[in-house]
Design a protein around this motif. Structure first.
Motif, PDB file in Angstrom:
ATOM      1  N   ASN A   1       0.830  -1.211   0.000  1.00  0.00           N
ATOM      2  CA  ASN A   1       0.000   0.000   0.000  1.00  0.00           C
ATOM      3  C   ASN A   1       0.862   1.256   0.000  1.00  0.00           C
ATOM      4  O   ASN A   1       0.574   2.216  -0.720  1.00  0.00           O
ATOM      5  CB  ASN A   1      -0.935   0.008   1.208  1.00  0.00           C
ATOM      6  CG  ASN A   1      -2.079  -0.950   1.046  1.00  0.00           C
ATOM      7  OD1 ASN A   1      -2.482  -1.293  -0.064  1.00  0.00           O
ATOM      8  ND2 ASN A   1      -2.594  -1.437   2.159  1.00  0.00           N
TER       9      ASN A   1
ATOM     10  N   PHE B   1       0.879   4.107  -3.048  1.00  0.00           N
ATOM     11  CA  PHE B   1       0.624   5.536  -2.888  1.00  0.00           C
ATOM     12  C   PHE B   1       1.861   6.372  -3.183  1.00  0.00           C
ATOM     13  O   PHE B   1       1.758   7.470  -3.724  1.00  0.00           O
ATOM     14  CB  PHE B   1       0.092   5.838  -1.493  1.00  0.00           C
ATOM     15  CG  PHE B   1      -1.301   5.312  -1.271  1.00  0.00           C
ATOM     16  CD1 PHE B   1      -2.338   5.717  -2.076  1.00  0.00           C
ATOM     17  CD2 PHE B   1      -1.562   4.401  -0.266  1.00  0.00           C
ATOM     18  CE1 PHE B   1      -3.622   5.234  -1.894  1.00  0.00           C
ATOM     19  CE2 PHE B   1      -2.834   3.909  -0.070  1.00  0.00           C
ATOM     20  CZ  PHE B   1      -3.869   4.324  -0.889  1.00  0.00           C
TER      21      PHE B   1
ATOM     22  N   SER C   1     -11.354  15.855   6.337  1.00  0.00           N
ATOM     23  CA  SER C   1     -11.685  14.452   6.594  1.00  0.00           C
ATOM     24  C   SER C   1     -13.177  14.310   6.864  1.00  0.00           C
ATOM     25  O   SER C   1     -13.805  13.338   6.434  1.00  0.00           O
ATOM     26  CB  SER C   1     -10.878  13.903   7.763  1.00  0.00           C
ATOM     27  OG  SER C   1     -11.224  14.551   8.961  1.00  0.00           O
TER      28      SER C   1
ATOM     29  N   ALA D   1     -11.482   2.683  -0.455  1.00  0.00           N
ATOM     30  CA  ALA D   1     -10.606   3.411   0.469  1.00  0.00           C
ATOM     31  C   ALA D   1      -9.394   3.979  -0.269  1.00  0.00           C
ATOM     32  O   ALA D   1      -8.977   5.107  -0.010  1.00  0.00           O
ATOM     33  CB  ALA D   1     -10.159   2.492   1.597  1.00  0.00           C
ATOM     34  N   ARG D   2      -8.841   3.209  -1.211  1.00  0.00           N
ATOM     35  CA  ARG D   2      -7.711   3.720  -2.001  1.00  0.00           C
ATOM     36  C   ARG D   2      -8.126   4.936  -2.824  1.00  0.00           C
ATOM     37  O   ARG D   2      -7.396   5.921  -2.899  1.00  0.00           O
ATOM     38  CB  ARG D   2      -7.172   2.634  -2.927  1.00  0.00           C
ATOM     39  CG  ARG D   2      -6.266   1.663  -2.246  1.00  0.00           C
ATOM     40  CD  ARG D   2      -5.706   0.704  -3.229  1.00  0.00           C
ATOM     41  NE  ARG D   2      -4.666  -0.090  -2.595  1.00  0.00           N
ATOM     42  CZ  ARG D   2      -3.907  -0.940  -3.226  1.00  0.00           C
ATOM     43  NH1 ARG D   2      -4.072  -1.140  -4.515  1.00  0.00           N
ATOM     44  NH2 ARG D   2      -2.985  -1.615  -2.594  1.00  0.00           N
TER      45      ARG D   2
ATOM     46  N   ILE E   1      -8.428   7.910  -0.531  1.00  0.00           N
ATOM     47  CA  ILE E   1      -7.127   8.448  -0.122  1.00  0.00           C
ATOM     48  C   ILE E   1      -6.484   9.235  -1.262  1.00  0.00           C
ATOM     49  O   ILE E   1      -5.917  10.308  -1.054  1.00  0.00           O
ATOM     50  CB  ILE E   1      -6.204   7.312   0.371  1.00  0.00           C
ATOM     51  CG1 ILE E   1      -6.730   6.763   1.686  1.00  0.00           C
ATOM     52  CG2 ILE E   1      -4.776   7.799   0.530  1.00  0.00           C
ATOM     53  CD1 ILE E   1      -6.042   5.512   2.155  1.00  0.00           C
TER      54      ILE E   1
ATOM     55  N   CYS F   1      -5.621  13.213  -1.028  1.00  0.00           N
ATOM     56  CA  CYS F   1      -4.260  13.720  -1.266  1.00  0.00           C
ATOM     57  C   CYS F   1      -4.236  14.711  -2.421  1.00  0.00           C
ATOM     58  O   CYS F   1      -3.568  15.745  -2.342  1.00  0.00           O
ATOM     59  CB  CYS F   1      -3.310  12.557  -1.539  1.00  0.00           C
ATOM     60  SG  CYS F   1      -2.990  11.552  -0.088  1.00  0.00           S
TER      61      CYS F   1
END
Length: 183
Positions: A52, A56, A103, A139-140, A143, A147
């Protein structure tokens, strides 16, 4: 001061106690570095975390830089100074907003009853609502979006002025080249 004295007394007491009970204070070290590496490379959780992290680390920086250069180029094409300042502020704002605030926003965005589910249900791309943050792929994606949203503004603001000067320098040099060709 009393606290330091009590600490010193405790330290002396424990040292005397160790000497009396013959507990070895200094033990010759055993080298376990190779064992630690073999054990950690066999750990499935560590391997997944490493995958992971690499995913990223390889994907996000180029994505952020390409997006920020593109946005900086778009900002430099805006001729109205006030509108350019407003757009620059809007783009830079996520980099100074607290991570708690964005968030909360992205949690609501990806929630079961959030904007993304509502949009995808309306477009007919989803048959039933789902929680994207509970799936690894969702979830990826979350994220990556967080970012991008948080870092692109900073790099856009950093790259816009040099890019503008570079474009102006290129235009001036092209004009001088064309004027030399006419002579």
């Amino acid at each position: 001061m009393k606290y330091l004295c009590f600490q010193f007394e405790d330290c002396c007491f424990l040292t005397r106690q160790a000497q009396i009970t013959a507990i070895p204070i200094i033990i010759s070290p055993t080298i376990t570095i190779p064992l630690n590496y073999t054990r950690i490379l066999e750990d499935k959780t560590f391997i997944k975390a490493l995958q992971n992290t690499l995913f990223f680390a390889i994907l996000i920086p180029p994505l952020v830089l390409v997006t920020s250069v593109y946005l900086a180029n778009l900002i430099n094409k805006i001729t109205n100074r006030r509108f350019r300042s407003f757009i620059t502020t809007v783009i830079y704002l996520p980099s100074i907003v607290s991570p708690v605030a964005y968030s909360f926003f992205f949690r609501r965005f990806f929630a079961v009853d959030g904007f993304l589910n509502t949009l995808l249900m309306y477009l007919g791309l989803l048959k039933e609502q789902q929680n994207f943050l509970l799936t690894p792929t969702g979830a990826r994606i979350a994220i990556i979006m967080i970012c991008l949203w948080a870092w692109t503004g900073y790099y856009t603001v950093c790259q816009a002025p040099p890019l503008s000067r570079s474009i102006q320098h290129t235009i001036r040099s092209e004009r001088s080249t064309i004027s030399r060709l006419r002579i």
